[in-house]
Design an enzyme around this catalytic site. Structure first.
Site, PDB file in Angstrom:
ATOM      1  N   ARG A   1       0.876  -1.291   0.051  1.00 56.98           N
ATOM      2  CA  ARG A   1       0.038  -0.160   0.062  1.00 56.98           C
ATOM      3  C   ARG A   1       0.882   1.099   0.096  1.00 56.98           C
ATOM      4  O   ARG A   1       1.689   1.208   0.678  1.00 56.98           O
ATOM      5  CB  ARG A   1      -0.880   0.111   1.268  1.00 56.98           C
ATOM      6  CG  ARG A   1      -1.935  -1.141   1.190  1.00 56.98           C
ATOM      7  CD  ARG A   1      -3.091  -0.996   2.283  1.00 56.98           C
ATOM      8  NE  ARG A   1      -3.912   0.103   1.908  1.00 56.98           N
ATOM      9  CZ  ARG A   1      -4.858   0.551   2.872  1.00 56.98           C
ATOM     10  NH1 ARG A   1      -4.796   0.070   4.039  1.00 56.98           N
ATOM     11  NH2 ARG A   1      -5.812   1.421   2.517  1.00 56.98           N
TER      12      ARG A   1
ATOM     13  N   GLN B   1     -15.193   1.420   7.488  1.00 51.61           N
ATOM     14  CA  GLN B   1     -14.079   1.319   8.758  1.00 51.61           C
ATOM     15  C   GLN B   1     -14.893   1.871   9.888  1.00 51.61           C
ATOM     16  O   GLN B   1     -14.635   1.580  11.038  1.00 51.61           O
ATOM     17  CB  GLN B   1     -13.088   1.923   8.558  1.00 51.61           C
ATOM     18  CG  GLN B   1     -11.970   1.227   7.351  1.00 51.61           C
ATOM     19  CD  GLN B   1     -12.012   1.824   6.219  1.00 51.61           C
ATOM     20  OE1 GLN B   1     -12.889   2.444   5.770  1.00 51.61           O
ATOM     21  NE2 GLN B   1     -11.025   1.612   5.449  1.00 51.61           N
TER      22      GLN B   1
ATOM     23  N   ASP C   1      -2.427   9.201   7.772  1.00 54.12           N
ATOM     24  CA  ASP C   1      -1.422   8.219   7.241  1.00 54.12           C
ATOM     25  C   ASP C   1      -0.164   8.689   6.793  1.00 54.12           C
ATOM     26  O   ASP C   1       0.606   8.051   6.601  1.00 54.12           O
ATOM     27  CB  ASP C   1      -2.151   7.446   5.962  1.00 54.12           C
ATOM     28  CG  ASP C   1      -3.275   6.580   6.274  1.00 54.12           C
ATOM     29  OD1 ASP C   1      -4.375   7.038   6.888  1.00 54.12           O
ATOM     30  OD2 ASP C   1      -2.970   5.251   6.481  1.00 54.12           O
TER      31      ASP C   1
HETATM   32  O1  MRU Z   1      -7.194   2.324   4.620  1.00 51.58           O
HETATM   33  P1  MRU Z   1      -7.210   2.156   6.003  1.00 51.58           P
HETATM   34  O2  MRU Z   1      -8.491   1.572   6.456  1.00 51.58           O
HETATM   35  O3  MRU Z   1      -5.868   1.559   6.438  1.00 51.58           O
HETATM   36  O4  MRU Z   1      -7.420   3.741   6.277  1.00 51.58           O
HETATM   37  C1  MRU Z   1      -6.825   3.769   7.807  1.00 51.58           C
HETATM   38  C2  MRU Z   1      -6.802   5.383   8.249  1.00 51.58           C
HETATM   39  O5  MRU Z   1      -7.157   6.138   7.231  1.00 51.58           O
HETATM   40  C3  MRU Z   1      -6.561   5.918   9.451  1.00 51.58           C
HETATM   41  O6  MRU Z   1      -7.373   6.898   9.740  1.00 51.58           O
HETATM   42  C4  MRU Z   1      -5.320   5.895   9.590  1.00 51.58           C
HETATM   43  O7  MRU Z   1      -4.306   5.024   9.005  1.00 51.58           O
HETATM   44  C5  MRU Z   1      -4.779   6.317  10.911  1.00 51.58           C
HETATM   45  S1  MRU Z   1      -4.615   4.990  12.016  1.00 51.58           S
HETATM   46  C6  MRU Z   1      -4.406   5.426  13.639  1.00 51.58           C
END
Ligand code: MRU
Length: 364
Positions: free
Chosen positions: A102, A209, A250
């Site tokens: 990713r 999520q 991220d």
């Molecule tokens: O695609 P995801 O579910 O991995 O995206 C996650 C997020 O955007 C979270 O808010 C981010 O990783 C922060 S986790 C502490």
């Protein structure tokens, strides 16, 4: 600080050379624990979001590349060799493979770089010793993650008061970290102190999520949580139900622009409109020193079927309809009231305050 989950988001089963994760694609209906042994399985688990959330991806990659190192060592010993150069070459290939799973969360490459540094700075040691040091480093990355989230929780709690309504987007909870979460850490801490907080969780299209993970983990902990569709955020803000927004991230650029799950920047714009503070919770591992502003952050684009087909019994778009599915967006630093790290609360100008946050980590 207590949470309600009885399983680990990510763990190492060293005896069986496996990365152990809870399959987040099955939550909340099934709690399925996966034991991943091959590099392909680990790569796929990250890509498919069976393990997800920036810090959790970093920990999974650290354990994953340690398992790769163990396998390389076993193969080499089988050949009767203990060749550092051959080990380094195979290790960097395994690391690059996991890193390709990713693109947006910088914690993935950050953790893998930290692991590679162990290999490079011990070039004079026998390979079995290097592999043992890699395990120590991966365990340290996970233990630090727990301490970091606690600290973010403590700083975050200073920004809210009992009875507050808090909006969050996506899942920056325990399921996205090793414990406590980042954006949820102040909620867990506040709950323990009897703050009576009211959390609103955006469902977070297209992968839900917020609905499947945030609402699940907060309700398991006994925290008052209400699920809303993404397009209801403006209404609950206007109704005065929200006193602060807490989100994870991220990748943070050095000017304070922050990438997080798609939809986050819209929430920030709404918060500004209604005069509600918008806080980004960021472990220092999420701050990318090499990136000056958000336009440099790579944004993952995912399969359009996540919009058109997933969650529906039948496909919900007519044949031939195009889809566009960027998985993250970048919130402009001007919309961010503060960035909460384990080393303190950074405020504008972020070019200076984020440097101080990073120095805090280097000084440890
Ligand atoms: O695609 P995801 O579910 O991995 O995206 C996650 C997020 O955007 C979270 O808010 C981010 O990783 C922060 S986790 C502490």
């Amino acid at each position: 600080m207590k949470t309600g989950l009885t399983f680990d988001t990510v763990a190492l089963d060293d005896e069986n050379s496996a990365l152990v994760i809870i399959d987040q694609t099955k939550l909340p209906n099934e709690e399925v624990i996966l034991h991943l042994q091959t590099q392909q399985e680990i790569h796929e688990a990250i890509y498919l979001l069976q393990v997800r959330g920036a810090p959790a991806i970093g920990v999974a990659a650290a354990y994953g590349v340690y398992l790769a190192a163990k396998e390389i060592l076993e193969k080499e010993s089988g050949n009767g060799t203990d060749d550092y150069d051959a080990f380094l070459k195979a290790f960097t290939e395994a690391s690059a493979y996991l890193n390709s799973a990713r693109p947006t969360a910088v914690n993935l490459s950050w953790a893998l770089r930290r692991m590679e540094q162990v290999v490079r700075s011990h070039a004079d040691r026998p390979v079995p010793e290097i592999v043992a040091l890699l395990k120590q480093e991966a365990v340290a990355i996970q233990e630090e993650d727990i301490a970091i989230c606690r600290s973010i929780g403590e700083y975050g709690l200073t920004l809210i008061k009992p009875g507050d309504g808090i909006l969050t987007h996506c899942n920056a909870g325990q399921l996205a970290t090793s414990r406590y979460g980042t954006a949820t850490a102040p909620m867990y801490l506040g709950h323990e102190k009897g703050y009576d907080l009211h959390v609103y969780a955006d469902e977070t299209r297209p992968l839900l999520q917020g609905a499947r993970l945030t609402a699940y983990e907060l309700s398991k902990a006994g925290i008052d949580v209400t699920l809303i569709c993404d397009n209801m955020a403006s209404t609950v803000m206007k109704q005065g139900k929200i006193q602060a927004v807490f989100v994870g991230c991220d990748r943070v650029a050095m000017n304070g622009d922050a990438a997080n799950k798609i939809g986050t920047s819209g929430v920030a714009i709404l918060a500004k409109h209604y005069g509600i503070p918008f806080y980004v919770c960021a472990p220092s591992s999420t701050i990318d020193e090499k990136i000056t502003d958000g336009s440099m952050i790579p944004i993952e684009e995912r399969n359009g079927e996540e919009i058109s087909t997933m969650w529906y019994e039948k496909k919900m778009t007519a044949d031939g309809v195009k889809t566009y599915n960027p998985a993250f967006d970048v919130t402009d630093h001007e919309l961010i009231s503060a960035i909460i790290t384990e080393n303190g609360i950074a405020r504008a100008p972020y070019t200076e305050s984020l440097k101080r946050m990073l120095e805090g980590t280097k000084g440890h």
